[in-house]
Design a protein around this motif. Sequence first.
Motif, PDB file in Angstrom:
ATOM      1  N   GLY A 170      54.783  92.834  75.937  1.00  0.00           N
ATOM      2  CA  GLY A 170      53.536  92.328  76.509  1.00  0.00           C
ATOM      3  C   GLY A 170      53.575  90.823  76.724  1.00  0.00           C
ATOM      4  N   LYS A 171      54.180  90.103  75.776  1.00  0.00           N
ATOM      5  CA  LYS A 171      54.267  88.638  75.892  1.00  0.00           C
ATOM      6  C   LYS A 171      55.116  88.234  77.093  1.00  0.00           C
ATOM      7  N   ALA A 172      56.219  88.979  77.326  1.00  0.00           N
ATOM      8  CA  ALA A 172      57.091  88.662  78.463  1.00  0.00           C
ATOM      9  C   ALA A 172      56.416  88.959  79.797  1.00  0.00           C
ATOM     10  N   LEU A 173      55.557  89.995  79.807  1.00  0.00           N
ATOM     11  CA  LEU A 173      54.906  90.383  81.070  1.00  0.00           C
ATOM     12  C   LEU A 173      53.583  89.667  81.305  1.00  0.00           C
ATOM     13  N   LEU A 174      53.080  88.952  80.292  1.00  0.00           N
ATOM     14  CA  LEU A 174      51.782  88.279  80.422  1.00  0.00           C
ATOM     15  C   LEU A 174      51.718  87.345  81.634  1.00  0.00           C
ATOM     16  N   PRO A 175      52.732  86.500  81.890  1.00  0.00           N
ATOM     17  CA  PRO A 175      52.646  85.616  83.069  1.00  0.00           C
ATOM     18  C   PRO A 175      52.611  86.378  84.390  1.00  0.00           C
ATOM     19  N   LEU A 176      53.032  87.650  84.364  1.00  0.00           N
ATOM     20  CA  LEU A 176      53.080  88.446  85.590  1.00  0.00           C
ATOM     21  C   LEU A 176      51.963  89.485  85.642  1.00  0.00           C
ATOM     22  N   SER A 177      51.005  89.380  84.730  1.00  0.00           N
ATOM     23  CA  SER A 177      49.977  90.420  84.588  1.00  0.00           C
ATOM     24  C   SER A 177      49.076  90.547  85.811  1.00  0.00           C
ATOM     25  N   LYS A 178      49.008  89.523  86.654  1.00  0.00           N
ATOM     26  CA  LYS A 178      48.175  89.595  87.859  1.00  0.00           C
ATOM     27  C   LYS A 178      48.929  90.216  89.027  1.00  0.00           C
ATOM     28  N   ASP A 179      50.234  90.354  88.879  1.00  0.00           N
ATOM     29  CA  ASP A 179      51.068  90.934  89.927  1.00  0.00           C
ATOM     30  C   ASP A 179      51.024  92.454  89.800  1.00  0.00           C
ATOM     31  N   TYR A 180      50.679  93.151  90.883  1.00  0.00           N
ATOM     32  CA  TYR A 180      50.509  94.603  90.777  1.00  0.00           C
ATOM     33  C   TYR A 180      51.802  95.320  90.402  1.00  0.00           C
ATOM     34  N   HIS A 181      52.971  94.674  90.653  1.00  0.00           N
ATOM     35  CA  HIS A 181      54.241  95.273  90.263  1.00  0.00           C
ATOM     36  C   HIS A 181      54.374  95.377  88.739  1.00  0.00           C
TER      37      HIS A 181
ATOM     38  N   ASP B 144      68.396  89.877  82.516  1.00  0.00           N
ATOM     39  CA  ASP B 144      68.714  89.754  81.084  1.00  0.00           C
ATOM     40  C   ASP B 144      67.483  90.008  80.198  1.00  0.00           C
ATOM     41  N   VAL B 145      66.263  89.841  80.769  1.00  0.00           N
ATOM     42  CA  VAL B 145      65.050  90.123  79.999  1.00  0.00           C
ATOM     43  C   VAL B 145      64.954  91.622  79.727  1.00  0.00           C
ATOM     44  N   ILE B 146      65.221  92.442  80.760  1.00  0.00           N
ATOM     45  CA  ILE B 146      65.190  93.893  80.583  1.00  0.00           C
ATOM     46  C   ILE B 146      66.267  94.327  79.598  1.00  0.00           C
ATOM     47  N   GLU B 147      67.447  93.724  79.703  1.00  0.00           N
ATOM     48  CA  GLU B 147      68.529  94.064  78.772  1.00  0.00           C
ATOM     49  C   GLU B 147      68.141  93.692  77.334  1.00  0.00           C
ATOM     50  N   ARG B 148      67.391  92.610  77.190  1.00  0.00           N
ATOM     51  CA  ARG B 148      66.933  92.213  75.847  1.00  0.00           C
ATOM     52  C   ARG B 148      65.984  93.266  75.268  1.00  0.00           C
ATOM     53  N   PHE B 149      65.105  93.793  76.124  1.00  0.00           N
ATOM     54  CA  PHE B 149      64.206  94.850  75.670  1.00  0.00           C
ATOM     55  C   PHE B 149      64.996  96.094  75.266  1.00  0.00           C
ATOM     56  N   LYS B 150      66.068  96.400  76.005  1.00  0.00           N
ATOM     57  CA  LYS B 150      66.864  97.597  75.719  1.00  0.00           C
ATOM     58  C   LYS B 150      67.746  97.418  74.483  1.00  0.00           C
TER      59      LYS B 150
ATOM     60  N   SER C  17      64.848  92.856  94.743  1.00  0.00           N
ATOM     61  CA  SER C  17      64.320  91.565  95.206  1.00  0.00           C
ATOM     62  C   SER C  17      63.129  91.127  94.358  1.00  0.00           C
ATOM     63  N   VAL C  18      62.292  92.088  93.964  1.00  0.00           N
ATOM     64  CA  VAL C  18      61.120  91.773  93.132  1.00  0.00           C
ATOM     65  C   VAL C  18      61.565  91.353  91.737  1.00  0.00           C
ATOM     66  N   LEU C  19      62.524  92.088  91.173  1.00  0.00           N
ATOM     67  CA  LEU C  19      62.991  91.776  89.819  1.00  0.00           C
ATOM     68  C   LEU C  19      63.677  90.418  89.772  1.00  0.00           C
ATOM     69  N   SER C  20      64.529  90.159  90.728  1.00  0.00           N
ATOM     70  CA  SER C  20      65.270  88.895  90.697  1.00  0.00           C
ATOM     71  C   SER C  20      64.339  87.703  90.844  1.00  0.00           C
ATOM     72  N   GLU C  21      63.237  87.903  91.576  1.00  0.00           N
ATOM     73  CA  GLU C  21      62.299  86.796  91.792  1.00  0.00           C
ATOM     74  C   GLU C  21      61.348  86.610  90.615  1.00  0.00           C
ATOM     75  N   LYS C  22      60.906  87.731  90.028  1.00  0.00           N
ATOM     76  CA  LYS C  22      59.861  87.676  89.005  1.00  0.00           C
ATOM     77  C   LYS C  22      60.381  87.815  87.573  1.00  0.00           C
TER      78      LYS C  22
END
Length: 333
Positions: free
Chosen positions: A288-299, A106-112, A97-102
Amino acid sequence: GEIEALLKMPQEVSVIALSPADAEIIPTLPQKMLDQKLLTTPAIGLKVCVSFAGQLKKSLELFTNLLGMQVALDQLIQNSCRTYLNIIKELESKPASVLSEKLSKDVIERFKSHEMFSQSLALENTVPSTRSSSIKNCIIRPPASGEKVQEFAEGTCICRKGTPGNRLFILIEGSVEVVFGPISRILITEPGTTIGELAVLLNLEAKIPNIQRTADVVCVTKVKALVIGLEEVSEFITCHPELITRLLHGIVERTRSTMSLIQQTRTELKERMDSRLRHCLEGHHELGKALLPLSKDYHFSRGFELAAQQARSLFERYAAVKELVEQGQGIFH
């Protein structure tokens, strides 16, 4: 001009007489003419040996620095790869639920699918290998001086890096290793090889004989060697004039071998920069660039901080490696 002449390389600097001066021209070719001059005037040969010893010491110091950088770089790359895999695993462990919302799947698959991921899997459990080279120092026929012969047990360190060079060794039996670092060693097995001559030669002309050893030399087997103290070297050379000729040619060949090892290590470092290090830098930067918008989220804050920290460290190391690889391209550096 002795270094370039004996290495058969172009002169790197010009030498100009600023006032009337006498100078003796000594041809280096044919070699028999040079050898005869050194036999009849060993003092000249000793001066040239000291000159080459200084050059070789600088080359060995650069080689040691390059090796140290290579070891540190490999460790950084391996740690970076482990961190990248851990961030991916941590992201995949988040509730759906957290991944689908945030963060879309396909982003994780791109990293892999990034080159960094396959590189990380390949390097995850890699153990750095030891590189062993074999070169010849000066080879002479060990003089029959039984009173100066000593025996050393396997594992004995006969020369320790950082200690003053006050003894010259001539190998009679056994094998020793010159240890430059945790992954690079040079094996010496040839009877008659001189060991520890650099610091000894430099100390002969030093006002304070405190020139230090450039590497550890460890006995791989039981070793028998002729041991000559610093205060005895000049007299020993006078009694054995053929030593200075062979010593000089040995140092010249060792200088040439060391320059080749420096070039080889530079090439290996550059290849790591352009492949593994670049993949690490790009991978963590994109993460880091992909996670920057979510950097305030503890997840996601931990993953972002790790990726950003790795990207900074990798960029700084990239700049340091580039500077060292490009440092001292001439033979006097």
